[in-house]
Write a protein that holds these residues in place. Structure first.
Motif, PDB file in Angstrom:
ATOM      1  N   LYS A  45       0.845  -1.200   0.000  1.00  0.00           N
ATOM      2  CA  LYS A  45       0.000   0.000   0.000  1.00  0.00           C
ATOM      3  C   LYS A  45       0.883   1.254   0.000  1.00  0.00           C
ATOM      4  O   LYS A  45       0.658   2.203  -0.734  1.00  0.00           O
ATOM      5  CB  LYS A  45      -0.941   0.000   1.213  1.00  0.00           C
ATOM      6  N   GLY A 156      -5.083 -16.175   5.170  1.00  0.00           N
ATOM      7  CA  GLY A 156      -4.091 -15.157   4.794  1.00  0.00           C
ATOM      8  C   GLY A 156      -3.119 -14.915   5.944  1.00  0.00           C
ATOM      9  O   GLY A 156      -3.092 -15.669   6.933  1.00  0.00           O
ATOM     10  N   GLY A 157      -2.345 -13.851   5.828  1.00  0.00           N
ATOM     11  CA  GLY A 157      -1.308 -13.571   6.827  1.00  0.00           C
ATOM     12  C   GLY A 157      -1.869 -13.478   8.235  1.00  0.00           C
ATOM     13  O   GLY A 157      -1.496 -14.240   9.138  1.00  0.00           O
ATOM     14  N   VAL A 158      -2.779 -12.526   8.460  1.00  0.00           N
ATOM     15  CA  VAL A 158      -3.347 -12.339   9.804  1.00  0.00           C
ATOM     16  C   VAL A 158      -4.236 -13.530  10.172  1.00  0.00           C
ATOM     17  O   VAL A 158      -4.143 -14.084  11.272  1.00  0.00           O
ATOM     18  CB  VAL A 158      -4.172 -11.020   9.864  1.00  0.00           C
ATOM     19  N   SER A 178     -11.778 -18.904   0.784  1.00  0.00           N
ATOM     20  CA  SER A 178     -12.229 -19.374  -0.521  1.00  0.00           C
ATOM     21  C   SER A 178     -12.171 -20.906  -0.517  1.00  0.00           C
ATOM     22  O   SER A 178     -11.426 -21.508   0.257  1.00  0.00           O
ATOM     23  CB  SER A 178     -11.367 -18.786  -1.631  1.00  0.00           C
ATOM     24  N   ASN A 181      -9.030 -22.994  -0.290  1.00  0.00           N
ATOM     25  CA  ASN A 181      -8.219 -22.989   0.934  1.00  0.00           C
ATOM     26  C   ASN A 181      -8.849 -23.751   2.102  1.00  0.00           C
ATOM     27  O   ASN A 181      -8.331 -23.703   3.222  1.00  0.00           O
ATOM     28  CB  ASN A 181      -7.939 -21.543   1.355  1.00  0.00           C
ATOM     29  N   TYR A 196     -16.473 -18.280   1.743  1.00  0.00           N
ATOM     30  CA  TYR A 196     -17.149 -16.992   1.895  1.00  0.00           C
ATOM     31  C   TYR A 196     -18.039 -16.644   0.709  1.00  0.00           C
ATOM     32  O   TYR A 196     -18.829 -15.722   0.758  1.00  0.00           O
ATOM     33  CB  TYR A 196     -16.180 -15.843   2.209  1.00  0.00           C
ATOM     34  N   ALA A 214     -10.246 -10.811   9.374  1.00  0.00           N
ATOM     35  CA  ALA A 214      -8.876 -10.516   8.929  1.00  0.00           C
ATOM     36  C   ALA A 214      -8.894  -9.834   7.567  1.00  0.00           C
ATOM     37  O   ALA A 214      -8.018  -9.031   7.261  1.00  0.00           O
ATOM     38  CB  ALA A 214      -8.060 -11.803   8.881  1.00  0.00           C
ATOM     39  N   PRO A 236      -9.035  -5.139  10.885  1.00  0.00           N
ATOM     40  CA  PRO A 236      -7.723  -4.475  10.844  1.00  0.00           C
ATOM     41  C   PRO A 236      -7.759  -3.205  10.005  1.00  0.00           C
ATOM     42  O   PRO A 236      -6.766  -2.497   9.926  1.00  0.00           O
ATOM     43  CB  PRO A 236      -6.824  -5.530  10.198  1.00  0.00           C
ATOM     44  N   ASN A 261      -5.033  -3.984  15.713  1.00  0.00           N
ATOM     45  CA  ASN A 261      -3.810  -3.358  15.211  1.00  0.00           C
ATOM     46  C   ASN A 261      -2.594  -4.060  15.778  1.00  0.00           C
ATOM     47  O   ASN A 261      -2.652  -4.642  16.856  1.00  0.00           O
ATOM     48  CB  ASN A 261      -3.762  -1.893  15.636  1.00  0.00           C
ATOM     49  N   MET A 262      -1.499  -3.930  15.052  1.00  0.00           N
ATOM     50  CA  MET A 262      -0.246  -4.471  15.560  1.00  0.00           C
ATOM     51  C   MET A 262       0.210  -3.648  16.765  1.00  0.00           C
ATOM     52  O   MET A 262       0.250  -2.427  16.708  1.00  0.00           O
ATOM     53  CB  MET A 262       0.815  -4.377  14.476  1.00  0.00           C
ATOM     54  N   ARG A 305      -4.553 -12.757  -2.230  1.00  0.00           N
ATOM     55  CA  ARG A 305      -4.969 -14.136  -2.044  1.00  0.00           C
ATOM     56  C   ARG A 305      -3.839 -15.034  -1.536  1.00  0.00           C
ATOM     57  O   ARG A 305      -3.837 -16.228  -1.809  1.00  0.00           O
ATOM     58  CB  ARG A 305      -5.485 -14.725  -3.382  1.00  0.00           C
TER      59      ARG A 305
END
Ligand SMILES: NC(=O)c1ccc[n+]([C@@H]2O[C@H](COP(=O)([O-])OP(=O)(O)OC[C@H]3O[C@@H](n4cnc5c(N)ncnc54)[C@H](OP(=O)(O)O)[C@@H]3O)[C@@H](O)[C@H]2O)c1
Length: 316
Positions: A45, A156-158, A178, A181, A196, A214, A236, A261-262, A305
């Motif tokens: 981003k 995903g990551g989180v 999805s 996964n 989803y 997430a 997040p 948040n982190m 993804r």
């Protein structure tokens, strides 16, 4: 040193791979030889933004935050780290500080932790932003043993860390991801998996004590339908959930909306490391790129993804 960096503040000129002067550590900084970095959405981003407005912004701007590596030069007077220590952490991304996507990183000792025994550089680099955010979201949603929890974007990551941490807390986890996964979500420990895009989700109401989104973009009508009375939802993407908004929503719906948040708190890192050492949490890493191919890693992650964490490796 080789690095992946922005040479212009313009959003049209994203980062490039190239050679920069080696950084020199200040008296209170560590010089770290970076071995692995993980890609987080905030990295691409920022890469795609006009960044000149950021206070203290400077060029070249090395992107990346999560890192793992080896201390080459310790900070003066700091006894926590010595040369040769294996460390990991998250470099600050704003205010002109260098990011982690370079062979060398200078950063303050408070941004670093020792890598626990048995953890690889790639695993360590995958943890800070995503795992600490997942932990924060579960805490904000007051997830405890027996909580009925929905995790949206569960692979995903989180999300993939959230599933594992929630299971370690004894929650009953429904993972939403999805279709492709589903198997991964079960492998991570989910009790139930829902696609989803399928009908299942639309047919459920009042089932969950908490929703950890997430992905962060669930529709309000779905959130309010899926949550039990007095249930909590965390995203997040709400960087802050202003108290008056939260209070008004609570007043009218008896449902609690919050942000996740982190937080770089030592006790949160301790909790993540303990779960790792107890084999209750393991980063899932499937896509690994070299620093030279950092642009490909960013393009891959940006599709939104990834399964688990995307890693850029600088190890020999
Ligand atoms: N505020 C903070 O401190 C903080 C910290 C970390 C992350 N974040 C934000 O949190 C978000 C997620 O981060 P991340 O690292 O987990 O991202 P990620 O690794 O790219 O994962 C994104 C997930 O979203 C899922 N997804 C895509 N479309 C979806 C949909 N229509 N419905 C439900 N899920 C969908 C994907 O699942 P499939 O592959 O199964 O489609 C994937 O698992 C990002 O926006 C990031 O900027 C904020």
């Amino acid at each position: 040193m080789k690095a992946y960096y922005k040479a212009s503040f313009k959003k049209s000129e994203t980062s490039r791979y190239g050679v920069l002067l080696d950084p020199v550590a200040g008296a209170n900084q560590l010089l770290i030889e970076v071995k692995a970095v993980s890609v987080n959405p905030v990295d691409y981003k920022l890469n795609n933004m006009d960044t000149g407005f950021i206070p203290g912004a400077r060029l070249p701007k090395i992107v990346g935050s999560d890192f793992a590596g080896i201390v080459r030069i310790p900070a003066e007077g700091d006894t926590a780290f010595k040369a040769g220590d294996r460390v990991y952490g998250a470099a600050p991304i704003f205010f002109g500080k260098p990011g982690s996507l370079a062979e060398l990183l200078v950063t303050a000792p408070e941004n670093a932790r020792h890598i626990p025994d048995g953890m690889s550089f790639q695993e360590a680099a995958s943890l800070p932003v995503a795992a600490l955010t997942a932990l924060n979201g579960l805490r904000r949603c007051k997830v405890t043993a027996g909580s009925n929890l929905l995790i949206n974007g569960a692979t995903g990551g989180v999300g993939h860390f959230a599933v594992q941490i929630a299971k370690a807390k004894g929650a009953v986890v429904t993972a939403s991801c999805s279709e492709k996964n589903s198997k991964l979500a079960m492998k991570l420990g989910a009790d139930k998996v829902m696609g989803y895009r399928c009908e299942d989700m639309a047919n459920i109401s009042g089932a969950f004590d908490a929703i950890l989104d997430a992905w962060g973009q669930m529709k309000f009508k779905d959130i309010f339908r899926l949550l039990k009375k007095e249930g909590s939802y965390a995203s997040p993407l709400f960087l802050i959930a202003p108290a008056f908004v939260t209070n008004i929503v609570w007043l009218f719906s008896r449902k609690y909306l919050t942000s996740m948040n982190m937080r770089k708190r030592a006790e949160d890192y301790d909790e993540i490391e303990k779960l790792f050492s107890e084999k209750k949490l393991k980063p899932f890493i499937e896509n690994i790129f070299t620093l030279e191919k950092a642009a490909e890693a960013f393009a891959f992650a940006e599709k939104g993804r990834p399964r688990g964490k995307v890693i850029i490796t600088l190890a020999d």
